[in-house]
Design a protein around this motif. Sequence first.
Motif, mmCIF file in Angstrom:
data_model
loop_
_atom_site.group_PDB
_atom_site.id
_atom_site.type_symbol
_atom_site.label_atom_id
_atom_site.label_comp_id
_atom_site.label_asym_id
_atom_site.label_seq_id
_atom_site.Cartn_x
_atom_site.Cartn_y
_atom_site.Cartn_z
ATOM 1 N N ALA A 1 0.853 -1.106 0.073
ATOM 2 C CA ALA A 1 0.066 -0.010 0.043
ATOM 3 C C ALA A 1 0.739 1.205 -0.042
ATOM 4 N N GLY A 2 2.244 0.908 -0.011
ATOM 5 C CA GLY A 2 3.013 2.236 0.068
ATOM 6 C C GLY A 2 2.763 3.088 1.312
ATOM 7 N N ARG A 3 2.553 2.269 2.490
ATOM 8 C CA ARG A 3 2.183 3.035 3.725
ATOM 9 C C ARG A 3 3.078 2.582 4.906
ATOM 10 N N GLN A 4 3.355 3.434 5.994
ATOM 11 C CA GLN A 4 3.924 2.998 7.102
ATOM 12 C C GLN A 4 2.968 3.098 8.212
ATOM 13 N N LEU A 5 3.027 2.231 9.569
ATOM 14 C CA LEU A 5 2.007 2.106 10.325
ATOM 15 C C LEU A 5 3.037 2.123 11.778
ATOM 16 N N ASP A 6 2.295 3.123 12.630
ATOM 17 C CA ASP A 6 2.867 3.276 14.074
ATOM 18 C C ASP A 6 2.542 1.821 14.837
ATOM 19 N N VAL A 7 3.156 1.142 15.587
ATOM 20 C CA VAL A 7 2.744 0.033 16.236
ATOM 21 C C VAL A 7 3.268 0.024 17.738
ATOM 22 N N ARG B 1 4.267 -12.386 26.900
ATOM 23 C CA ARG B 1 4.821 -12.352 28.334
ATOM 24 C C ARG B 1 5.978 -11.152 28.382
ATOM 25 N N PRO B 2 5.990 -10.326 29.661
ATOM 26 C CA PRO B 2 7.058 -9.522 29.589
ATOM 27 C C PRO B 2 8.458 -10.198 29.320
ATOM 28 N N ASP B 3 8.615 -11.388 29.727
ATOM 29 C CA ASP B 3 10.159 -11.636 29.392
ATOM 30 C C ASP B 3 10.421 -12.053 28.076
ATOM 31 N N ALA B 4 9.394 -12.084 27.207
ATOM 32 C CA ALA B 4 9.332 -12.452 25.700
ATOM 33 C C ALA B 4 9.671 -11.151 24.848
ATOM 34 N N VAL B 5 9.395 -9.989 25.389
ATOM 35 C CA VAL B 5 9.400 -8.755 24.614
ATOM 36 C C VAL B 5 10.493 -8.337 24.046
ATOM 37 N N PRO B 6 11.904 -8.529 24.926
ATOM 38 C CA PRO B 6 13.075 -8.148 24.216
ATOM 39 C C PRO B 6 13.564 -8.707 22.850
ATOM 40 N N ALA B 7 13.448 -10.291 23.020
ATOM 41 C CA ALA B 7 13.569 -10.825 21.942
ATOM 42 C C ALA B 7 12.609 -10.508 20.473
ATOM 43 N N PHE B 8 11.231 -10.450 20.774
ATOM 44 C CA PHE B 8 10.483 -10.008 19.820
ATOM 45 C C PHE B 8 10.682 -8.778 19.295
ATOM 46 N N ALA B 9 11.209 -7.664 20.067
ATOM 47 C CA ALA B 9 11.482 -6.541 19.641
ATOM 48 C C ALA B 9 12.863 -6.584 18.548
ATOM 49 N N ARG B 10 13.777 -7.434 18.925
ATOM 50 C CA ARG B 10 14.937 -7.564 17.993
ATOM 51 C C ARG B 10 14.301 -8.101 16.792
ATOM 52 N N ALA B 11 13.518 -9.203 16.663
ATOM 53 C CA ALA B 11 13.148 -9.661 15.433
ATOM 54 C C ALA B 11 12.058 -8.641 14.583
ATOM 55 N N LEU B 12 11.473 -7.697 15.390
ATOM 56 C CA LEU B 12 10.792 -6.500 14.675
ATOM 57 C C LEU B 12 11.586 -5.904 13.846
ATOM 58 N N VAL B 13 12.948 -5.798 13.841
ATOM 59 C CA VAL B 13 13.811 -5.066 12.998
ATOM 60 C C VAL B 13 13.726 -5.281 11.516
ATOM 61 N N ALA B 14 13.517 -6.455 11.233
ATOM 62 C CA ALA B 14 13.278 -6.924 9.995
ATOM 63 C C ALA B 14 11.943 -6.379 9.291
ATOM 64 N N PHE B 15 10.949 -5.632 9.985
ATOM 65 C CA PHE B 15 9.800 -5.045 9.056
ATOM 66 C C PHE B 15 9.952 -3.587 9.137
ATOM 67 N N ASP B 16 10.323 -2.822 8.166
ATOM 68 C CA ASP B 16 10.597 -1.583 8.115
ATOM 69 C C ASP B 16 9.559 -0.682 7.737
ATOM 70 N N ALA B 17 8.072 -1.512 7.536
ATOM 71 C CA ALA B 17 7.095 -0.499 7.435
ATOM 72 C C ALA B 17 6.400 -0.462 8.737
ATOM 73 N N LEU B 18 6.952 -1.129 9.766
ATOM 74 C CA LEU B 18 6.465 -1.041 11.059
ATOM 75 C C LEU B 18 7.314 -0.037 11.849
ATOM 76 N N ARG B 19 6.560 1.317 12.306
ATOM 77 C CA ARG B 19 7.186 2.130 13.194
ATOM 78 C C ARG B 19 7.296 1.691 14.787
ATOM 79 N N VAL B 20 8.141 1.255 15.258
ATOM 80 C CA VAL B 20 7.969 0.822 16.777
ATOM 81 C C VAL B 20 8.145 1.947 17.535
ATOM 82 N N ARG B 21 6.942 2.001 18.332
ATOM 83 C CA ARG B 21 6.907 3.357 19.257
ATOM 84 C C ARG B 21 6.687 3.127 20.801
ATOM 85 N N GLY B 22 6.473 1.989 20.994
ATOM 86 C CA GLY B 22 6.405 1.680 22.505
ATOM 87 C C GLY B 22 5.597 0.484 22.978
#
Length: 231
Positions: free
Chosen positions: A117-123, A139-160
């Motif tokens: 769609a040629g868009r980006q999304l805040d997530v 789960r709280p302890d799963a979030v850091p690894a999940f965050a590292r993996a999100l780097v692969a998806f550059d249309a997602l702007r990770v905000r918090g």
Amino acid sequence: MQQIAANLAAVRARIDDACLAAERPPDAVRLLPVSKTRPAADVLAAHAAGCTRFGENRVQEAAGKASELAGVPGLEWVMIGHLQSNKARLVAGFASEFQALDSLPLAAELDRRLHAAGRQLDVLVQVNSSGEDSKFGLRPDAVPAFARALVAFDALRVRGLMTIALPSPDPALVSACFERVVTVQQQLRDAGTPGQSWDELSMGMSGDFEAAIAHGATVVRIGTAIFGARG
Ligand SMILES: *Cc1c(COP(=O)(O)O)cnc(C)c1O
């Protein structure tokens, strides 16, 4: 309609008071009115009282309101509820933010659809801070690894991060949920993954937003205190 404006004024005053009590500036917390189950007329009433962004949890319902209100300038739709991958295309088309990201297949599908769609999304990444099985989120302890993996998806702007606290009359249990999210936020900031910002904390609803503000919420999602009880 008058009632919605009056409720909004009362909620805004309570947010200001909570910011004051927490020694935070009043503009540190943004109000996200949650218009799920409410008709477009209610959205218009809140819009007339100064709101432009609205939280919705069902994709079809939100997309319907978005097209019904397409003529209203500046409206933005924030998806706050669990999303199935087969709805990712719709969300990629009309939403300005998605607050309930909690799986990599969903992240991949959203990213693919956003590129198309040629868009980006805040997530925001949803954290299950209550430990309840019925709640979505990581789960709280799963979030850091999940965050590292999100780097692969550059249309997602990770905000918090986003969370739903335990619905409990015991303020200590509710506060513990918010504290868990703040701890995760600190870990993510320390890890410092490039391209990601963890400044936003979407926590607090009609029943617990003052406590959430005391713990550092930057966004409070408020439905019933503005629009009345859902049927
Ligand atoms: C419905 C909903 C809200 C708003 O809840 P109220 O108690 O009506 O303020 C907030 N967050 C999420 C994720 C929701 O689904």
